[in-house]
Design an enzyme around this catalytic site. Structure first.
Site, PDB file in Angstrom:
ATOM      1  N   HIS A  62       7.922  -8.374  -3.490  1.00  0.00           N
ATOM      2  CA  HIS A  62       8.049  -7.529  -2.294  1.00  0.00           C
ATOM      3  C   HIS A  62       8.107  -8.441  -1.076  1.00  0.00           C
ATOM      4  O   HIS A  62       7.126  -9.137  -0.787  1.00  0.00           O
ATOM      5  CB  HIS A  62       6.838  -6.598  -2.174  1.00  0.00           C
ATOM      6  CG  HIS A  62       6.648  -5.673  -3.335  1.00  0.00           C
ATOM      7  ND1 HIS A  62       7.179  -4.403  -3.377  1.00  0.00           N
ATOM      8  CD2 HIS A  62       5.998  -5.841  -4.520  1.00  0.00           C
ATOM      9  CE1 HIS A  62       6.844  -3.817  -4.528  1.00  0.00           C
ATOM     10  NE2 HIS A  62       6.132  -4.681  -5.237  1.00  0.00           N
ATOM     11  N   ASP A 281       4.921  -9.614  -9.161  1.00  0.00           N
ATOM     12  CA  ASP A 281       4.566  -8.458  -8.314  1.00  0.00           C
ATOM     13  C   ASP A 281       3.958  -8.951  -7.000  1.00  0.00           C
ATOM     14  O   ASP A 281       2.982  -8.369  -6.498  1.00  0.00           O
ATOM     15  CB  ASP A 281       3.620  -7.485  -9.035  1.00  0.00           C
ATOM     16  CG  ASP A 281       3.542  -6.131  -8.317  1.00  0.00           C
ATOM     17  OD1 ASP A 281       4.284  -5.925  -7.345  1.00  0.00           O
ATOM     18  OD2 ASP A 281       2.722  -5.304  -8.726  1.00  0.00           O
ATOM     19  N   PRO A 295      -3.662  -1.811  -1.791  1.00  0.00           N
ATOM     20  CA  PRO A 295      -3.576  -2.618  -3.009  1.00  0.00           C
ATOM     21  C   PRO A 295      -2.411  -3.601  -3.014  1.00  0.00           C
ATOM     22  O   PRO A 295      -1.332  -3.295  -2.506  1.00  0.00           O
ATOM     23  CB  PRO A 295      -3.391  -1.574  -4.110  1.00  0.00           C
ATOM     24  CG  PRO A 295      -2.763  -0.404  -3.443  1.00  0.00           C
ATOM     25  CD  PRO A 295      -3.231  -0.410  -2.011  1.00  0.00           C
TER      26      PRO A 295
HETATM   27  O1  DOR Z   1      -0.573  -3.249  -5.845  1.00  0.00           O
HETATM   28  C1  DOR Z   1       0.580  -2.941  -5.660  1.00  0.00           C
HETATM   29  N1  DOR Z   1       1.204  -3.211  -4.501  1.00  0.00           N
HETATM   30  N2  DOR Z   1       1.277  -2.321  -6.627  1.00  0.00           N
HETATM   31  C2  DOR Z   1       2.529  -1.815  -6.435  1.00  0.00           C
HETATM   32  O2  DOR Z   1       3.080  -1.283  -7.352  1.00  0.00           O
HETATM   33  C3  DOR Z   1       3.155  -1.906  -5.113  1.00  0.00           C
HETATM   34  C4  DOR Z   1       2.608  -3.062  -4.379  1.00  0.00           C
HETATM   35  C5  DOR Z   1       2.973  -3.079  -2.934  1.00  0.00           C
HETATM   36  O3  DOR Z   1       4.124  -2.822  -2.599  1.00  0.00           O
HETATM   37  O4  DOR Z   1       2.095  -3.432  -2.119  1.00  0.00           O
END
Ligand code: DOR
Length: 414
Positions: A62, A281, A295
């Protein structure tokens, strides 16, 4: 695309290990041999005592651009990726606006190309606005994306997933679920049920599915069954789910870090090839977000050291296997060719790793996101250089574009 001669490395890829030199010409590996003499006009990068692997490929990151540059933008994310040994990253669509239209996909791809550090690939949304209600125009997005995902949310509506899978099959694209039904008695059950549904839709439609961040033993079991049936399905796990248990690292992330017993099942799934790839991730957030309990783990720079320290140094998997999980298979899943091996004719994307310890501090991280449970941790396996197409984009603490323009400026004898 550049020329480079790397000398004296311990070359490791998914297929072999050897000591030797690698010559890259015009961005492509020209020769791998025990000894390659210096070539006129080609800079030499000494790598004595260091590992040389294919550069890492991240299926799942991301970078928050457009929309949340205070968390990360394409420049800070690209620098973090280069620092982590990655030359290819696939970006998730939960930006603002989300990547649910060709305009947003083009913006991301063009900006990443202008920055020119790592190669950026894009995952498009499955539903408009990631709201779960209405399919995006998959045909219009198809030229820009390799997969479709509503990452951050599972798509609950079975009919929509069915329709998306049929369309994806027609377009030759992958459906990339974030497997989670919300509001069930347990989070694991929510993951298992969506994995089961999606595997069945894969079976019925013949569409390719790649499942994001598998974290529960039941999901591993289901994927194993699907593979026995020969379904076109792959899955990934993250470094934090494979290496950390909730007993030792308490940090909000979705899916949550799990129990020691569940980690063992995930690692067994990795060793047995049920889990195909490791994806970071990488989910950077600001300090204020962290304080509010948002999160996510900023993980692209600690991925290799964490996996190396916890899985390779302890003898659970070999470095060749780790190379397969971080380079060869992710590249194949994304449909990238000539990547993942240090061999003649393959892309000259490589990473040089020193057998040294790093300490994870806020300053160590080039990412804007300092949200990691690993702050203060010491880990083995320091990325010394990241090479893309024969050009160093990261070398010994310095990044191309910020600290040097031409890598000859920082390569000794170049
Ligand atoms: O912890 C997470 N953060 N899990 C996800 O699936 C999305 C991600 C986020 O975009 O911050």
């Amino acid at each position: 695309m550049s020329d480079l001669l790397i000398k004296g490395a311990r070359i490791v890829d998914a297929g072999r290990e050897m000591a030797g030199d690698v010559l890259i010409v015009g961005g492509i590996i020209r020769e791998v041999a025990e000894e390659i003499p210096p070539q006129k006009g080609i800079p030499v990068l000494p790598a004595e005592g260091n590992f040389l692997l294919p550069a890492f490929v991240d299926l799942h990151a991301h970078f928050r651009d457009p929309g949340f540059p205070e968390k990360e933008d394409l420049l800070s994310g690209s620098r973090a990726a280069a620092h982590g040994g990655f030359t290819v990253v696939s970006l998730m669509p939960n930006t603002d606006p989300p990547c649910d239209s060709p305009e947003v996909a083009r913006y991301v791809l063009e900006k990443a190309r202008e920055i020119g550090l790592v190669e950026v690939r894009v995952v498009g949304a499955i539903t408009r606005g990631l709201r779960g209600g209405e399919l995006v125009d998959m045909e219009a997005l198809a030229p820009y994306v390799w997969a479709f995902s509503d990452d951050g949310h599972g798509v609950e509506d079975h009919r929509l997933v069915w329709k998306a899978a049929k369309k994806a099959r027609e377009l030759g694209k992958t459906i990339y679920p974030h497997p989670e039904f919300r509001g069930l008695p347990s989070r694991e059950l929510g993951e298992e049920l969506m994995v089961a549904r999606d595997l069945w839709i894969a079976r019925r439609t013949g569409a390719r599915f790649h499942l994001a961040h598998i974290s529960s033993p039941g999901a591993v079991e289901l994927v194993a069954l699907a593979k026995e049936k020969g379904l076109p399905v792959t899955c990934e796990a993250t470094p934090h789910h494979l290496c950390l248990s909730r007993e030792e690292a308490d940090h909000p992330v979705n899916p949550p870090i799990t129990t020691r017993e569940a980690v063992e099942v995930l690692v067994t799934g990795l060793v047995e090839g049920i889990i195909d790839a490791v994806a970071t991730d990488h989910a950077p957030h600001t300090d204020a977000d962290v304080a509010a309990g948002v999160p996510g783990i900023s993980g692209i720079e600690t991925a290799f050291p964490l996996l190396y320290t916890r899985l390779v140094k302890r003898g659970t998997i070999g470095l060749r296997t780790l190379s397969r999980l971080l380079s060869l298979v992710p590249a194949r899943i994304m449909g990238l060719r000539q990547r993942g091996f240090v061999r003649e004719g393959f892309v000259g994307d490589l990473v040089i790793i020193a057998e040294e310890e790093i300490t994870v501090t806020r300053d160590f991280l080039f990412s804007r996101g300092k949200n990691t449970p690993l702050l203060g941790w010491r880990l083995w396996g320091k990325v010394h250089a990241t090479i893309r197409g024969g050009e160093a984009i990261y070398l010994d603490g310095k990044v191309k574009g910020r600290d040097f323009d031409d890598h000859r400026q920082v390569i000794r004898g170049g």
